[in-house]
Scaffold this active site. Sequence first.
Site, PDB file in Angstrom:
ATOM      1  N   HIS A 284      -3.205  -8.214   5.872  1.00  0.00           N
ATOM      2  CA  HIS A 284      -2.824  -8.576   7.178  1.00  0.00           C
ATOM      3  C   HIS A 284      -2.069  -9.945   7.197  1.00  0.00           C
ATOM      4  O   HIS A 284      -0.985 -10.018   8.118  1.00  0.00           O
ATOM      5  CB  HIS A 284      -4.212  -8.552   7.950  1.00  0.00           C
ATOM      6  CG  HIS A 284      -4.178  -8.991   9.551  1.00  0.00           C
ATOM      7  ND1 HIS A 284      -5.184  -8.640  10.640  1.00  0.00           N
ATOM      8  CD2 HIS A 284      -3.336  -9.537  10.212  1.00  0.00           C
ATOM      9  CE1 HIS A 284      -4.746  -9.124  11.569  1.00  0.00           C
ATOM     10  NE2 HIS A 284      -3.507  -9.611  11.427  1.00  0.00           N
TER      11      HIS A 284
ATOM     12  N   GLU B  99      -7.269 -11.556  19.152  1.00  0.00           N
ATOM     13  CA  GLU B  99      -8.053 -12.311  18.155  1.00  0.00           C
ATOM     14  C   GLU B  99      -9.127 -13.137  18.761  1.00  0.00           C
ATOM     15  O   GLU B  99      -9.539 -13.927  18.253  1.00  0.00           O
ATOM     16  CB  GLU B  99      -7.631 -12.639  17.023  1.00  0.00           C
ATOM     17  CG  GLU B  99      -6.504 -11.706  16.280  1.00  0.00           C
ATOM     18  CD  GLU B  99      -7.342 -10.908  15.441  1.00  0.00           C
ATOM     19  OE1 GLU B  99      -8.548 -10.996  15.331  1.00  0.00           O
ATOM     20  OE2 GLU B  99      -6.550 -10.114  14.669  1.00  0.00           O
TER      21      GLU B  99
HETATM   22  O1  2HA Z   1      -1.825 -11.138  17.554  1.00  0.00           O
HETATM   23  O2  2HA Z   1      -1.716 -10.625  14.739  1.00  0.00           O
HETATM   24  O3  2HA Z   1      -3.964 -10.076  14.387  1.00  0.00           O
HETATM   25  C1  2HA Z   1      -1.516 -10.047  17.070  1.00  0.00           C
HETATM   26  C2  2HA Z   1      -2.225 -10.127  15.552  1.00  0.00           C
HETATM   27  C3  2HA Z   1      -3.699  -9.481  15.425  1.00  0.00           C
HETATM   28 ZN    ZN Z   2      -2.570 -10.608  12.729  1.00  0.00          ZN
END
Ligand code: 2HA
Ligand code: ZN
Length: 280
Positions: free
Chosen positions: A224, A129
């Site tokens: 998420h 990220e």
């Molecule tokens: O690092 O959570 O969003 C793994 C994650 C990606």
């Molecule tokens: Zn994540």
Amino acid sequence: MSKNVKTLNSHLKDISEITGYLSQRGWAEANAGNISFNITDLIRKKVVAKTAYVNKFKKQFTYLKNSYIWLTGAGVRMRDLAKDAENLSLIVNILDDGISYKIYKVSEFIKTKRPVKNDLYPEIKPTSELPTHLAIHNYLCEKKMTEKFILHTHPTELIALTQIKKLKSAEKINKILWGMHPETKIFLPEGIGFIPYTLPGTERIAELTIKAFENHRVILWEKHGCIAISENIIKAYDLIEIITKSAKIFFLCKSAKFRPEYLADYQIKELSDKYLHTIN
Ligand code: 2HA
Ligand code: ZN
């Protein structure tokens, strides 16, 4: 540097403690989550490191010129970070053009207590990220904000809330979160921001996230997880812990087949009137 500024070492101790909690709470399955921290103010001297190599981002981060950002490594498990934060993270130094960068081992900045020995992670690269983390730090510097810490994690109950079609808006989710417990309004008077499902690790999620940080400190990424900004990892964790508790109360009532009563609107207003001025 003034005496009351915490050192990087001391922040790393906090990071180890909190990443242990993230893992124990089931918010960090496998390699879920990532963390970054703008440590520019903590760097006492320029490091000329043997391990650093120069690379270029795809875009310029104007407000991060000559910055140092501490980041978790891609694929690193929070439960491992809890045991060895300094060797499973790295430091990105953005150079004075805002686009070239060098990557350093943390051990080049602080005295490490043990030699690097990591069969599980032979090569540490920045978190997946990275575009989002840097875009947020760039934004925070542009706005001269005091928040320097970014924590992304996967709290189960918060993600579950975003799986419910009729709840998918900041307004509806905030009503639930504030309605379940008075502390939620006290700690997060502005509520959470909400971003509809977007592919992780992309420029798009970075853009949407910065926009949402214009008036929030915690953002939910649909289906998420969440991402929070704060002065340090302890405060960022507090914010996420509080809203996750509210989501949990909501689901506990529902799973016991009771409709939660919610705090009344006047009770929420009462909280704002009494506490808003004391919140930072
Ligand atoms: O690092 O959570 O969003 C793994 C994650 C990606
Ligand atoms: Zn994540």
